[in-house]
Design a protein around this motif. Structure first.
Motif, PDB file in Angstrom:
ATOM      1  N   PRO A 297      52.142  32.670  48.119  1.00 10.07           N
ATOM      2  CA  PRO A 297      51.203  32.937  49.224  1.00 10.07           C
ATOM      3  C   PRO A 297      51.596  34.142  50.086  1.00 10.07           C
ATOM      4  O   PRO A 297      50.714  34.863  50.567  1.00 10.07           O
ATOM      5  CB  PRO A 297      51.242  31.643  50.043  1.00 10.07           C
ATOM      6  CG  PRO A 297      51.616  30.596  49.061  1.00 10.07           C
ATOM      7  CD  PRO A 297      52.553  31.245  48.087  1.00 10.07           C
ATOM      8  N   LEU A 298      52.901  34.365  50.287  1.00 10.21           N
ATOM      9  CA  LEU A 298      53.327  35.532  51.065  1.00 10.21           C
ATOM     10  C   LEU A 298      52.956  36.829  50.356  1.00 10.21           C
ATOM     11  O   LEU A 298      52.607  37.829  50.996  1.00 10.21           O
ATOM     12  CB  LEU A 298      54.832  35.479  51.316  1.00 10.21           C
ATOM     13  CG  LEU A 298      55.322  34.360  52.252  1.00 10.21           C
ATOM     14  CD1 LEU A 298      56.834  34.359  52.332  1.00 10.21           C
ATOM     15  CD2 LEU A 298      54.705  34.511  53.637  1.00 10.21           C
ATOM     16  N   THR A 299      53.017  36.809  49.035  1.00  6.38           N
ATOM     17  CA  THR A 299      52.582  37.972  48.247  1.00  6.38           C
ATOM     18  C   THR A 299      51.070  38.127  48.345  1.00  6.38           C
ATOM     19  O   THR A 299      50.548  39.245  48.514  1.00  6.38           O
ATOM     20  CB  THR A 299      53.002  37.813  46.777  1.00  6.38           C
ATOM     21  OG1 THR A 299      54.405  37.560  46.705  1.00  6.38           O
ATOM     22  CG2 THR A 299      52.669  39.059  45.979  1.00  6.38           C
ATOM     23  N   ALA A 300      50.346  36.996  48.253  1.00  4.79           N
ATOM     24  CA  ALA A 300      48.881  37.032  48.326  1.00  4.79           C
ATOM     25  C   ALA A 300      48.396  37.600  49.650  1.00  4.79           C
ATOM     26  O   ALA A 300      47.348  38.255  49.712  1.00  4.79           O
ATOM     27  CB  ALA A 300      48.318  35.619  48.127  1.00  4.79           C
ATOM     28  N   ALA A 301      49.149  37.361  50.722  1.00  2.00           N
ATOM     29  CA  ALA A 301      48.756  37.877  52.036  1.00  2.00           C
ATOM     30  C   ALA A 301      48.759  39.401  52.048  1.00  2.00           C
ATOM     31  O   ALA A 301      47.858  40.038  52.620  1.00  2.00           O
ATOM     32  CB  ALA A 301      49.697  37.333  53.103  1.00  2.00           C
TER      33      ALA A 301
END
Length: 509
Positions: A297-301
């Motif tokens: 999710p941190l990458t997706a952000a």
């Protein structure tokens, strides 16, 4: 003997050498500017009741240390005098194409009495002189909690500098810079909050008359919100550039650097500097993928942030690919799923792409899905719901489905009023949208009340010369013209200069 130059005289300045000589004479290197005024400047100039600069000229009319000012120094008197001079010395060393003379108030304004110059001098001649100098040096100290942003005169000086389009150079004293940079890596948000926090209505001045005059001048021209935003924009710009230069030589694998790079990228994005933001987001993405993998999710952000920038640059197909990549991660990651608010954010972005491509039904599908998530989440946020309703209304308007568009805007208005009150500029923006819907249908009598209420809000918040105020007034004029009515004369929107008095004496802190 007069206190300072006559009202029509240019501003004087002191050389770096003259300022440094004062520092070398201090019995306590930690003295504030107020301390220096009381213990050095006032005693030295007591006999002649003049400014320190005038004293140097009396002692030697041909001195090379006093001349017409080339740089205006904006600072707070409660800060360390030696630190302020260190900033001035650093500036002079880096801008050595010519010899600089600094308008440093404690040294160039007589400290023996409150200035008797007229209000017109401070709002006219003084302001114009700042413009003539072409350079303002702003000293932010201490950076953990800058006194500068809490002082009414400091904010006024920066406003005058912005108004006259001079170059503004914000700096932190050298002795504080290493601590500032190291803290960037560990506590970016705290620094951002402390430095970029401005509220002119809470700013203080030693003399209450000064504060009241400044606030009155601001209220009658740009308005406090507008001034706050102008100063904040300046501070954010400086902070972003400083942070960017600080991390250029920091290794990607250093702890905390990924968060910092992403935060600085977001700051540049908020300033409309998309090229700088994109480069930093791409660096942040490389760091995230190395640390967390591509499906985190941190990458997706960060993937989402890149999609937003691509959409702003009208690269809709590329933006859609990045949005879909981000959406896939969120929808398939444990703890997120199809009904998470992060999913709603991405859906809004995808809807925006379809809207830009003219595929309005597809846009509505994604906007409505995002709206459903926002309504049904555990903690519904009225303003977030209002944003999507505004987007939906815009698509309906493009389809000329005015009934549905009006319904969405009216619900949006109620949500904003419940969250923001009745006089927030965002309320006025929605009122303008409602007025525009009625105007598009030639329902002029229905459009006018919304436009007029929007105008009152913008005038109160921003003043008469703000673009939003002017645009709303034009909307009203268009209604009168379409009705065949005479357009009432309006208050002139030319720039009205505030007229504060000035008391830059030793008691001002």
């Amino acid at each position: 003997m007069h206190s300072g130059p006559p009202p029509d005289a240019p501003l004087l300045g002191l050389s770096v050498e003259a300022l440094d000589k004062i520092v070398q004479s201090l019995s306590d290197p930690n003295w504030t500017t107020t301390d220096v005024c009381r213990n050095v400047i006032l005693p030295a100039t007591m006999e002649h009741k003049c400014s320190y600069a005038e004293l140097l000229l009396k002692q030697n009319p041909h001195t090379s240390h006093v001349s017409l000012a080339t740089c205006f120094v904006s600072h707070a008197w409660a800060c360390s005098f030696a630190d302020s001079v260190s900033v001035i010395k650093e500036f002079a060393a880096q801008n050595n194409q010519k010899k600089h003379f600094f308008w440093f108030d404690v040294t160039v304004v007589s400290q023996h009495e409150v200035s008797h110059r007229s209000q017109e001098w401070w709002s006219g001649t003084f302001r114009n002189e700042i413009g003539r100098l072409g350079q303002t040096l702003v000293i932010l100290s201490p950076w953990e909690c800058p006194i500068y942003t809490t002082r009414a005169w400091c904010l006024w000086e920066m406003f005058c500098s912005i108004q006259t389009n001079v170059k503004i150079d914000c700096r932190v004293p050298a002795v504080q810079q290493s601590r500032f940079i190291s803290t960037l890596l560990t506590d970016f948000d705290t620094i951002m909050k402390s430095i970029c926090s401005v509220d002119v209505l809470k700013a203080q001045a030693f003399l209450e008359d000064d504060r009241n005059m400044i606030l009155g001048a601001i209220q009658s021209t740009v308005g406090p919100d507008r001034l706050n935003n102008l100063v904040l924009d300046q501070l954010r710009g400086w902070f972003a550039d400083t942070a960017k230069s600080s991390i250029e030589n920091v290794s990607d694998d250093q702890e905390g650097v990924g968060n910092l790079v992403q935060s600085v990228a977001t700051l540049f994005e908020s300033q409309g500097k998309r090229k700088e933001a994109m480069a930093l987001y791409q660096r942040a993405l490389r760091i995230r993928e190395a640390q967390n993998g591509p499906n985190h999710p941190l990458t997706a952000a960060i993937v989402y942030n890149i999609a937003v920038l691509l959409q702003m640059d009208w690269k809709q197909d590329e933006a859609l690919e990045w949005y879909q990549r981000s959406l896939k991660v969120y929808e398939t990651t444990w703890g997120y799923g199809e009904n998470h608010l992060e999913v709603a954010k991405v859906l809004n972005g995808i809807a925006g792409v379809w809207k830009a491509k003219g595929k309005y039904n597809d846009a509505l599908t994604f906007y409505q899905r995002a709206l459903k998530i926002k309504r049904e989440c555990s903690d519904p946020q009225p303003l977030e719901i209002a944003k999507t309703l505004n987007n939906i209304a815009g698509v309906y308007a493009l389809q000329q489905n005015f009934v549905e568009a009006l319904s969405a805007h009216e619900e949006c208005l109620k949500l904003k009023e419940s969250a923001l009150g009745y006089e927030h500029p965002s309320i006025a923006a929605t009122l303008n949208n409602i007025g525009g819907l009625y105007y598009s249908q030639s329902h002029y009598d229905a459009a006018l009340p919304s436009y007029e209420r929007a105008l009152r809000i913008f005038q109160k918040a921003y003043g008469s010369d703000h673009p939003d105020t002017i645009a709303t007034q034009k909307n009203i004029d268009s209604v009168f013209k379409c009705q065949g009515k005479h357009i009432p004369s309006q208050k002139s929107t030319i720039d009205i200069q505030p007229k504060p008095s000035r008391s830059r004496c030793c008691s001002v802190m």
